[in-house]
Structure formats: C-alpha cells, structure tokens
Design an enzyme around this catalytic site. Structure first.
Site, mmCIF file in Angstrom:
data_model
loop_
_atom_site.group_PDB
_atom_site.id
_atom_site.type_symbol
_atom_site.label_atom_id
_atom_site.label_comp_id
_atom_site.label_asym_id
_atom_site.label_seq_id
_atom_site.Cartn_x
_atom_site.Cartn_y
_atom_site.Cartn_z
ATOM 1 N N HIS A 172 -50.022 26.942 40.678
ATOM 2 C CA HIS A 172 -48.719 27.083 40.051
ATOM 3 C C HIS A 172 -49.059 27.894 38.891
ATOM 4 O O HIS A 172 -49.969 27.817 38.023
ATOM 5 C CB HIS A 172 -48.181 25.841 39.659
ATOM 6 C CG HIS A 172 -47.329 25.569 38.379
ATOM 7 N ND1 HIS A 172 -45.940 26.331 38.349
ATOM 8 C CD2 HIS A 172 -47.377 25.109 37.223
ATOM 9 C CE1 HIS A 172 -45.440 26.114 37.265
ATOM 10 N NE2 HIS A 172 -46.495 25.326 36.526
ATOM 11 N N TYR A 225 -39.669 27.427 33.682
ATOM 12 C CA TYR A 225 -39.728 26.631 32.776
ATOM 13 C C TYR A 225 -40.469 27.267 31.481
ATOM 14 O O TYR A 225 -40.985 28.232 31.692
ATOM 15 C CB TYR A 225 -39.948 25.174 32.752
ATOM 16 C CG TYR A 225 -41.634 25.126 33.164
ATOM 17 C CD1 TYR A 225 -42.428 25.062 32.198
ATOM 18 C CD2 TYR A 225 -42.151 24.954 34.246
ATOM 19 C CE1 TYR A 225 -43.907 24.838 32.369
ATOM 20 C CE2 TYR A 225 -43.349 24.623 34.672
ATOM 21 C CZ TYR A 225 -44.028 24.726 33.534
ATOM 22 O OH TYR A 225 -45.479 24.740 33.778
ATOM 23 N N ASP A 248 -37.511 -8.525 51.787
ATOM 24 C CA ASP A 248 -36.704 -9.541 52.478
ATOM 25 C C ASP A 248 -36.989 -9.347 53.912
ATOM 26 O O ASP A 248 -37.106 -8.335 54.506
ATOM 27 C CB ASP A 248 -35.199 -9.683 52.181
ATOM 28 C CG ASP A 248 -34.436 -8.291 52.605
ATOM 29 O OD1 ASP A 248 -35.235 -7.320 52.581
ATOM 30 O OD2 ASP A 248 -33.249 -8.533 52.720
HETATM 31 P P1 FAD Z 1 -57.290 15.924 35.784
HETATM 32 O O1 FAD Z 1 -56.837 16.423 34.548
HETATM 33 O O2 FAD Z 1 -57.437 16.971 36.815
HETATM 34 O O3 FAD Z 1 -58.569 15.164 35.825
HETATM 35 C C1 FAD Z 1 -59.005 14.713 36.801
HETATM 36 C C2 FAD Z 1 -60.556 14.721 36.163
HETATM 37 O O4 FAD Z 1 -61.353 14.233 37.298
HETATM 38 C C3 FAD Z 1 -61.309 16.298 36.097
HETATM 39 O O5 FAD Z 1 -61.542 16.040 34.715
HETATM 40 C C4 FAD Z 1 -62.568 16.448 36.925
HETATM 41 O O6 FAD Z 1 -63.354 16.971 36.600
HETATM 42 C C5 FAD Z 1 -62.741 14.756 37.483
HETATM 43 N N1 FAD Z 1 -63.410 14.638 38.635
HETATM 44 C C6 FAD Z 1 -63.245 15.388 39.841
HETATM 45 N N2 FAD Z 1 -64.155 14.919 40.764
HETATM 46 C C7 FAD Z 1 -64.966 14.438 40.062
HETATM 47 C C8 FAD Z 1 -66.338 14.108 40.413
HETATM 48 N N3 FAD Z 1 -66.753 13.898 41.735
HETATM 49 N N4 FAD Z 1 -67.033 13.324 39.644
HETATM 50 C C9 FAD Z 1 -66.645 13.078 38.426
HETATM 51 N N5 FAD Z 1 -65.588 13.678 37.648
HETATM 52 C C10 FAD Z 1 -64.494 14.128 38.682
HETATM 53 N N6 FAD Z 1 -47.620 18.162 33.926
HETATM 54 C C11 FAD Z 1 -46.471 18.155 32.920
HETATM 55 O O7 FAD Z 1 -46.046 16.752 33.106
HETATM 56 N N7 FAD Z 1 -45.736 18.687 32.117
HETATM 57 C C12 FAD Z 1 -46.248 19.883 32.433
HETATM 58 O O8 FAD Z 1 -45.724 20.758 31.903
HETATM 59 C C13 FAD Z 1 -47.188 20.309 33.309
HETATM 60 N N8 FAD Z 1 -47.518 21.772 33.484
HETATM 61 C C14 FAD Z 1 -48.418 22.185 34.171
HETATM 62 C C15 FAD Z 1 -48.777 23.507 34.291
HETATM 63 C C16 FAD Z 1 -50.013 23.835 35.085
HETATM 64 C C17 FAD Z 1 -50.280 25.327 35.081
HETATM 65 C C18 FAD Z 1 -50.967 23.097 35.955
HETATM 66 C C19 FAD Z 1 -51.756 23.382 36.754
HETATM 67 C C20 FAD Z 1 -50.301 21.669 35.827
HETATM 68 C C21 FAD Z 1 -49.248 21.555 35.147
HETATM 69 N N9 FAD Z 1 -49.016 20.077 34.814
HETATM 70 C C22 FAD Z 1 -47.905 19.570 34.111
HETATM 71 C C23 FAD Z 1 -49.623 18.933 35.749
HETATM 72 C C24 FAD Z 1 -50.514 18.097 34.980
HETATM 73 O O9 FAD Z 1 -51.351 18.973 34.292
HETATM 74 C C25 FAD Z 1 -51.224 17.268 35.884
HETATM 75 O O10 FAD Z 1 -50.500 16.313 36.697
HETATM 76 C C26 FAD Z 1 -52.298 16.403 35.223
HETATM 77 O O11 FAD Z 1 -52.756 16.738 34.123
HETATM 78 C C27 FAD Z 1 -53.115 15.406 35.998
HETATM 79 O O12 FAD Z 1 -53.978 14.578 35.269
HETATM 80 P P2 FAD Z 1 -55.104 14.101 35.811
HETATM 81 O O13 FAD Z 1 -56.097 13.217 34.915
HETATM 82 O O14 FAD Z 1 -55.036 13.256 37.039
HETATM 83 O O15 FAD Z 1 -56.135 15.062 36.368
HETATM 84 N N1 THG Z 2 -33.134 -7.110 61.130
HETATM 85 C C1 THG Z 2 -34.088 -8.184 61.275
HETATM 86 N N2 THG Z 2 -35.001 -7.947 60.208
HETATM 87 C C2 THG Z 2 -34.595 -7.375 58.874
HETATM 88 C C3 THG Z 2 -33.241 -6.918 59.008
HETATM 89 C C4 THG Z 2 -32.776 -6.805 59.997
HETATM 90 N N3 THG Z 2 -35.678 -7.229 58.149
HETATM 91 C C5 THG Z 2 -35.359 -6.601 56.703
HETATM 92 C C6 THG Z 2 -34.091 -6.346 56.576
HETATM 93 N N4 THG Z 2 -33.211 -6.089 57.626
HETATM 94 C C7 THG Z 2 -33.537 -7.653 56.013
HETATM 95 N N5 THG Z 2 -32.460 -7.875 55.641
HETATM 96 C C8 THG Z 2 -31.358 -8.543 56.071
HETATM 97 C C9 THG Z 2 -30.227 -9.078 55.025
HETATM 98 C C10 THG Z 2 -29.446 -9.814 55.532
HETATM 99 C C11 THG Z 2 -29.449 -10.611 56.648
HETATM 100 C C12 THG Z 2 -30.517 -10.180 57.626
HETATM 101 C C13 THG Z 2 -31.555 -9.478 57.272
HETATM 102 C C14 THG Z 2 -28.580 -11.767 57.004
HETATM 103 N N6 THG Z 2 -28.003 -12.294 56.286
HETATM 104 C C15 THG Z 2 -27.375 -13.481 56.455
HETATM 105 C C16 THG Z 2 -26.521 -13.921 55.035
HETATM 106 O O1 THG Z 2 -26.749 -13.483 54.110
HETATM 107 O O2 THG Z 2 -25.395 -14.531 55.147
HETATM 108 C C17 THG Z 2 -28.054 -14.752 56.909
HETATM 109 C C18 THG Z 2 -28.222 -15.580 55.823
HETATM 110 C C19 THG Z 2 -28.991 -17.039 56.208
HETATM 111 O O3 THG Z 2 -28.348 -17.854 57.396
HETATM 112 O O4 THG Z 2 -30.148 -17.521 55.913
HETATM 113 O O5 THG Z 2 -27.982 -11.785 57.994
HETATM 114 O O6 THG Z 2 -31.413 -6.121 59.926
HETATM 115 N N7 THG Z 2 -34.304 -8.231 62.305
#
Ligand code: FAD
Ligand code: THG
Length: 825
Positions: free
Chosen positions: A228, A262, A548
C-alpha cells in the site's frame, strides 16, 4: 488451564504493536511468564507497525471493530514514553465529494452513534475551518469524529512493552522463530535460530508473516500481504510554523474516500496514503529478513511512482496548497488483508495452545489484545469476536486462490460504499445446492453467503408482484431487493412455498456419549424420545449465547445407539462442538452439510402437498410440531422435521445431495394444483421477523444472555448442569438491563437495514439489529437493543436513517400469529 494455580508459559511471536499490546494485557491479568520473540530489533522491528502513519478512525460498520478502536484510543491516549505522546487526539474528518458519499457519511454518522462514538456532520465551510488546506469548493460535506487521531505505533508498542517487562515479561530481539513443537496435539515449545523456548501457549502476532508461522504449526492463516503506497510531500508553505516537530500534527486526520486517499500532517509536510492503485500482493518468500543485514525495514518496498500518479493529481485537487510541493519520498508498505476485512483471532483447531492475533490494524491493536488476553486468561473474550474468529471460514474459503482473490478485492473495496447485502463478485459460483439448475430456470436472483449461492427471489414470480401491490421503499433499501420478494412472502402465508435451506449448517452427532455431551453443551432438555426436535442454545462460561440450534434425536445410527442432527449457524458451531468433545472417543461430530440438502416446504397447503406423496402419516396427530420422521416422498428418502423459521405449517425436508433434484421435482410436480412457488431469502427474512425469530450473529451474539434476547424459554435451569448455567443463576427476564425489542415504524415505506441508532428522548440509546417490511402485517418493523428502562411497550422512539429521525413505537412481539395457530394444526 487454571489461571489461579498454574502460570502458563506464554511465548508471543512478534513485537509489533499487536505483540506489545498483548504482552501488556496478559501481564496485567497476572500471566507474567511471557516471552516475546522478535526476528528484528526492538521496537522498530521492521514490521508493518514500524512505519505505519498511525491514523485511527474509529467508525466501522462492525460494533466489535468500533469497540476495539475506541479502546485503543482510550488506552493510547493515556500512554506516554519518556514524556512523549503516544496518541494525539486531533480528530478525524472524512469528506464527501459526491452525493453518494455524502449520503454514506450520513449513514456512517448513524453507525458511530449506534456504537457510542460521537460525531458531527459538517457543511463544506465547517470542514475547511477544521482543515484549512481543503478546497471547500470540492467538498459537499464531512463527518467529524473529535476523538479520532494519530497513534505512534512504535512508541505505543514500547510503552506497553515496558509495563509488561516491569511485570516480568521479557523481549528478545533478533530471535527468528523457525518451528513450533508439539506433543499429543498440544504446543510444547517454539524453536528459534538461537535455541528453543518451552511454551504452554504460543500466540502468533507475526502480522503479515502470519501464514509462515501458521505453516510451522500446520495451520492455514488466511491472509494476504499487500503493498500500500504512502508518500510525503516537500514542506507546504501554508503549513510553515504550524506544528512543532514533537507534536507533528494539529489538524484532523483526513479521508478522501471517493478517491481512495487519506492524509495526515508531518510537521509542515503532508503524508498521503493511497489505496487507489492496483492490488500489489507480495510473496512472503520475497520479503527480506531483517537480520540479514541489508534492508532494515523488510516491510518497506521501493515506491512505484507510476502507481501514485492519479493519487497525486487527486490530492492536489482536494488540497490546492500541495500544488506548490512535490512528492519527496514514498514507499510501498506491506500489511495484511483478509477475505472479509476482519482480523484473525483464536486458537488453531488442530493444535491446542497455538493462537493467532493477526491482520490487525494499529487502530484495533489494543482492543484486539485485550480481547485475546481475556480469552486466554478468563476463557472467554468479553467482546463478541465471532466476526474475527480464526475458525469462521468454511473449508472452501481457505483455498489459497480464494483467500488471494477475496483479499485483493478487499484492498480494492477498502473505501468503497458497501451495501450490507452486497456480495463479492469472485469467485462465484462457488457452492451450489442440488436445486441450482431448477432455480436458474425460475430466474433466481442469487446472493452469496459462506460460499453458497442463495436465491433472494425468483423472476418467475414477477406476475404475482404485479397484482399484490407491494409498497416501494427508499433507494438504499431497494438495492438487492425486489417487490417480488413481497409477493413471495404473501404467497407463503396463503399457499405453499419451497425454500432452499441447503446452506443451513448441518452436523451429525453420533456415539454412546452423545446425549450427555449435547445435554452438557446446550440449555434445553434433549432427553426426549427419538423423533423429537428441540430448539436450544449453546452458551459460553459467562452465559453468553454462542449459537442457537435445533437438535433432532434421530438414532439409532449405524451400529451406535445414538444419532442426532444439529441445525447450526456456521462453522464456529462445528468448531465449538469439536473443541468440547470428550477425550474418550465416545462422541463423533461430522459436518454433513455438503453431502445433503434441504427444502423448507411451508405454507397452509404444505400438508396437502406432501401427504399424497407418502404412506407416512403427516397429520397433526401423527406428526406433531417439532417432531422428526424418516419417510419416502415418492422415490426420495427424506428426514422430515416439522418446524418453520417462517412461522407456517410445514416441514424441513432433508435428503442426500444425489436425490436433491428428484426431491425438488417431486414437490414441484405435486404442488402444481396448489400453485406452489419457489421463494427466496428476502421473503424468508421478512417472514421470520414478523414471527420474531432471532438470527444469531445479527440479533444476538455471545455478548447477550438468553433472557435479554427473549430466549429464556429455551433454557431449562432444572435439567441438570450445563455449560454457562452457573452464570445464569439469579438472572431473569425481569432483572436484565437491556432487551431485544420489536419496533414498528410509523411510515410503512421507511424500511431500514440494521445497525441504525435508536434514540429515546432524543439521545442514542441502542441500535437496530435486523429490519424488514412485514408484508402480512403491512408495516415496517425492526428489532433493536435498548436499555430495559426504555424498552417498555408503546414507548415512542426514533431510528436515525441517513440523517433523518424516523418515528417508531416499541410493540409487543411477535407481530404475527403470537398464538401459534398457523403452525400447530
Ligand atoms: P507487525 O508490526 O508487522 O509485527 C509483526 C512482527 O512479527 C514483526 O516485528 C516481525 O519482525 C515479527 N516476526 C515475523 N516473523 C517472525 C519470526 N519468524 N520470528 C520472530 N519474529 C517474527 N494501520 C492503521 O491502523 N492506521 C494507519 O494509518 C495505517 N497505515 C498504514 C500505512 C502503511 C503504509 C502500512 C504498510 C500499514 C498501515 N497500517 C495502518 C496497518 C498497520 O501498520 C498494521 O496493520 C499493523 O502495524 C500490524 O501490526 P502487527 O503487530 O500485527 O504486525
Ligand atoms: N432450521 C433448523 N436449524 C436451525 C435453523 C433453522 N438452526 C439455526 C437457526 N435456524 C436456529 N434458529 C431458529 C429460531 C427459531 C426457531 C427455530 C430455529 C423456532 N422457534 C420456535 C419459537 O420460538 O416459537 C420454537 C420454540 C420451541 O418450541 O422451542 O422454530 O431454521 N433445522
């Protein structure tokens, strides 16, 4: 792990912002045996954090991500390193230069309010007052969030590391992790180029190197490193003397999302970040090693100036003062993208004790670290993390080509205006049900979820919509919608319709221990005769609803005495059940979704359709509500379950995938005299909301207990012990502090989408979860979380939608058939 008696040995891989924040959060909770291994130097390690410009915009369509960002802001604003700031609250300003973006900023203002972040919509002049470099003539308006600002990632990392070190943690630079060791399915040690480190818990915070560390542990880490562009100008004359070197910036951080750009100040220079270029994926094997001597910043690639040309022209247009400057320096910086834009948090499904916290922005770093520490130390994160869970992906979503395509697409779309229903375009179709060919013949309009193509409505039903006079709705709510869906919903209540339920995740549980296993993991009474189906909940230790489920007792299975079919919400349910399996091999869990299929046959004529096809008695007396039977429908063997998420008489009809087309054709042919129709998800969603059926992940998550969510009826406190029971003691519907309530909007044409803020007495008090037009009740409805004190029936509230306050009333629920007269007959 018993946190009170055992001090687990923790090894964190990576001392970027995430590893540093985690070391602080873990040691603050008493886990002090923490070793952080870093391949580079400390604390400018050479990873993404080392050169991140650190803009922190909190607003996000996800509540969880907004909370992570807000915690990061609060934490870093209170940190200093040797008297230097770690967070400067200069505010954040997003500007609109198109009408669509202006509308989007209105919507975002609502999102911010929903999640408790205060923001203000500004006119162009107000924008230019806050940021005088802006050409107000280009701008139509802006969104200002005063608490946003700039994080100094390296400094904030070091400040957190120091606190961790004071509590006993150690940071070891120039230690490259080369292997993860395990025994008996548990992590035991981390190997480095300088020897091994024993470990009970390993957390990989390796940023974009994550997939490499994952491979050492046999784990797919589905992220893609992408470059980036970030550049700085020469000094801007208009900024001369505005910012001291120490303070760096005073104007709000700025986003120009219509052009994928930005900005921030660096003293009297402007830094420009661009997502306006082609995706530039990076092969991890091409990334230099920091201790190899040569480049000190492996995550910085050379600037490709041609990719920046448009960004530079657009920047000079928005900020005319830049015309007197040049691009002085720039680089292509590497960081992580994922298929859905969310981070990766959680434990490997195969290797106990191996965790990841990757694809995390600086913006969310402290919030993610806090949730990870809670998860590790307490067993459950206090923030709902299902959107970020490492194990949320279906197997097809882990294919390297899928991860690559989707992650690159996410880079392209990072600043786009994304509709909540908008699917990614590629790779599609990926998963189709056996009914796909029939659905296409009927003109299905497909959207995608979990890789599945799902019909939302059928053009074949267009004629119905013409006679049904379905009310229209606003432009945004009309996207991915058709009045045909309304006609399908009405026809379901009047006749009988076929719904493709194949994408519903289905698990088979077998083995002699399965009753005890399911009884312990769920809240409802499952110890009922074969042929019973039960609606029940999975809770975590804190009483939060993990999912659920419907659980059907089908046994006896092949050779074993017990066989159950679980209707689930997604891969996280499979992960949860698998994690809790007893060690003695007495229970097996198998995902049978792909090999099977399901049609929901629902409507008042459902019995008239199905009975002539079978010798099995489908009468109400012989086949009661929430019962299951094996039967033949014509030539097709089915498992039939009498339940209905749309709230009508009928059955879910399951068969094996090979028989799917035959099942469809059999029902279709038999239904001709009854005017059977195929109906889609859009109608489905409206019908289930009229009936008050919650959708887990949208209406409720692990943050909510069953009583708040109105699901207390599925909890049997007297059935014996179950996971989460302890936490529910003393809680009732009357003692909870918030409630999921049903709202009726005054204006039937005002259809909202979900996540809008709900105002009580003019103050944001909660947020919408799901919403739909209820075609049978002739009203626009929404479910929302509100404080209990404000959640009484008939209370007047308003829903903010694109800046407008839509009046609404809290109503008793469900709105449709509360006596269940239509289902139980
Ligand atoms: P990193 O900082 O990369 O840390 C990972 C660490 O793991 C590194 O230090 C690395 O050396 C270490 N490591 C890897 N492999 C090993 C290994 N095998 N052994 C030991 N150590 C290892 N984010 C924002 O929120 N705002 C911004 O404005 C923004 N701007 C950005 C601009 C740019 C140009 C870039 C590149 C990124 C930007 N980001 C921004 C994103 C942000 O920088 C990252 O998402 C964030 O820094 C990631 O942090 P991290 O700790 O996960 O990774
Ligand atoms: N069908 C089946 N499994 C499911 C869903 C489904 N699992 C995930 C999700 N959907 C679960 N959600 C619901 C929500 C409501 C009901 C069923 C699944 C339902 N409720 C009745 C009631 O609230 O009146 C029954 C109550 C009871 O008798 O306990 O029917 O779509 N297979």
């Amino acid at each position: 792990m018993d946190a009170l008696t055992v001090q687990p040995k923790v090894v964190i891989v990576g001392a970027g912002i995430v590893g540093c924040a985690l070391s602080d959060e873990l040691t603050a909770r008493g886990w002090t045996d923490v070793t952080v291994l870093e391949q580079g130097p400390l604390f400018a390690t050479g990873g993404s954090s080392s050169h991140a410009p650190g803009l922190v915009f909190q607003t996000n369509s996800s509540k969880t991500m907004t909370e992570f960002a807000s915690y990061t802001v609060r934490k870093y604003a209170a940190l200093t390193l040797d008297g230097q700031w770690c967070f400067r609250q200069v505010g954040g300003l997003e500007v609109a230069t198109t009408a669509q973006r202006l509308a989007e900023l209105n919507r975002k203002h609502g999102l911010a309010a929903s999640w408790g972040v205060a923001g203000a919509l500004l006119d162009p002049e107000q924008c230019a007052v806050l940021h005088p470099l802006l050409d107000a003539g280009q701008v139509l308006g802006g969104l200002h969030v005063p608490t946003d600002g700039l994080a100094k990632a390296v400094r904030a990392g070091e400040a957190q590391a120091r606190r961790a070190i004071e509590r006993g943690a150690r940071f070891l630079p120039h230690h490259t992790v080369t292997g993860i060791e395990s025994a008996g399915g548990r992590v035991t040690a981390v190997a480095t180029d300088r020897g091994g480190f024993p470990a009970d818990v390993v957390v990989s915070c390796a940023g974009f190197w994550g997939p490499k560390i994952g491979r050492m542990a046999g784990l797919t880490v589905p992220l893609v490193p992408l470059a980036h562009q970030y550049a700085r100008t020469t000094p801007v004359p208009a900024l001369a003397g505005h910012n001291s070197e120490a303070l760096e910036a005073s104007k709000p951080i700025l986003r120009h999302q219509d052009r994928d750009l930005y900005y921030r100040e660096h003293g009297d220079r402007i830094g420009i970040g661009s997502y306006a270029h082609r995706p530039l994926p990076v092969d991890l094997d091409d990334v230099a090693h920091p201790s190899a001597g040569a480049p000190s910043m492996p995550s910085m690639l050379p600037f490709t100036a041609a990719d920046f040309e448009q960004a530079w022209a657009d920047s000079q247009e928005l900020l005319p003062a830049l015309a007197r400057t040049k691009v002085e320096e720039g680089f292509n910086g590497i960081f992580s993208f994922t298929a859905d834009g969310f981070p990766l948090m959680g434990e490997s499904p195969q290797l106990r004790g191996f965790w990841v916290a990757e694809a995390v922005w600086v913006t969310h770093s402290a919030g993610v670290a806090k949730a990870m520490a809670e998860w590790l130390v307490e067993g459950t994160p206090r923030t709902d993390v299902h959107e970020c869970d490492l194990n949320r992906f279906e197997p097809v979503q882990l294919a390297p080509s899928y991860v690559h395509q989707r992650s690159c697409q996410n880079f392209v779309e990072v600043y786009d205006i994304i509709h909540p229903l908008q699917p990614m375009e590629e790779p599609r179709p990926l998963r189709v049900s056996p009914f796909h060919a029939r659905q296409r013949e009927l003109g299905a309009y497909f959207l995608e979820a979990a890789g599945w193509e799902r019909p939302h409505w059928y053009e074949a039903n267009a004629g119905l919509a013409e006679v049904a006079s379905i009310p229209g709705r606003g432009a945004w709510a009309s996207r991915y919608w058709s009045p045909i869906a309304g006609a399908e919903a009405l026809a379901t209540r009047e006749r009988v319709a076929m719904y493709d339920m194949t994408p519903l995740k289905r698990l088979e549980v077998t083995g002699p221990g399965s009753l005890a296993f399911l009884q312990y993991l769920t809240t409802n009474q499952l110890d009922k005769p074969v042929g019973s189906v039960t609606y029940t909940l999975l809770l975590d230790e804190t009483g939060g609803v993990r999912s659920d489920l419907t659980v059907a007792r089908l046994g006896p299975g092949h050779g074993s005495g017990e066989r159950w079919q679980v209707g689930a919400n997604g891969n996280l349910d499979l992960d949860w059940l698998t994690r809790h399996l007893p060690d003695d091999g007495s229970v097996q869990v198998r995902d049978i979704t792909a090999g099977t299929c399901c049609i929901g046959l629902w409507g008042p004529r459902a019995r008239d359709l199905v009975q002539p096809l079978t010798e099995t008695d489908f009468s109400h007396q012989a086949f009661g509500y929430f019962k299951a039977k094996q039967a033949y429908l014509g030539n097709v063997p089915v498992t039939a379950m009498r339940l209905s998420y749309v709230g009508e008489l009928g059955w879910e009809l399951y068969t094996t995938a090979d028989c799917g087309p035959k099942l469809w054709d059999t029902l279709w042919a038999a239904g001709q005299s009854l005017d059977v129709l195929a109906a889609g998800r859009s109608a489905f969603n409206s019908l289930r909301l009229e009936k008050g059926y919650r959708s887990w992940g949208t209406d409720l998550t692990a943050e909510h207990n069953p009583f708040e969510a109105g699901l207390g009826f599925a909890v049997r406190m007297d059935k014996g012990d179950f996971l989460g029971r302890q936490a529910l003691l003393g809680i009732t519907e009357e003692t909870v502090s918030r409630r999921l309530v049903c709202l009726l909007l005054d204006d039937p044409q005002a259809v909202v989408m979900g996540k809008e803020p709900v105002y009580v007495d003019g103050v944001p008090a909660g947020y919408v979860t799901s919403a739909a037009y209820g075609y049978s009740i002739g009203a626009s409805l929404a479910y929302a979380w509100l404080p209990r004190a404000a959640a009484g029936p008939a209370t007047r509230v308003s829903v903010e939608y694109f800046g407008e306050q839509l009046p609404a009333t809290i109503t008793e629920e469900p709105l449709f058939d509360p006596k269940m007269a239509r289902i139980r007959r």
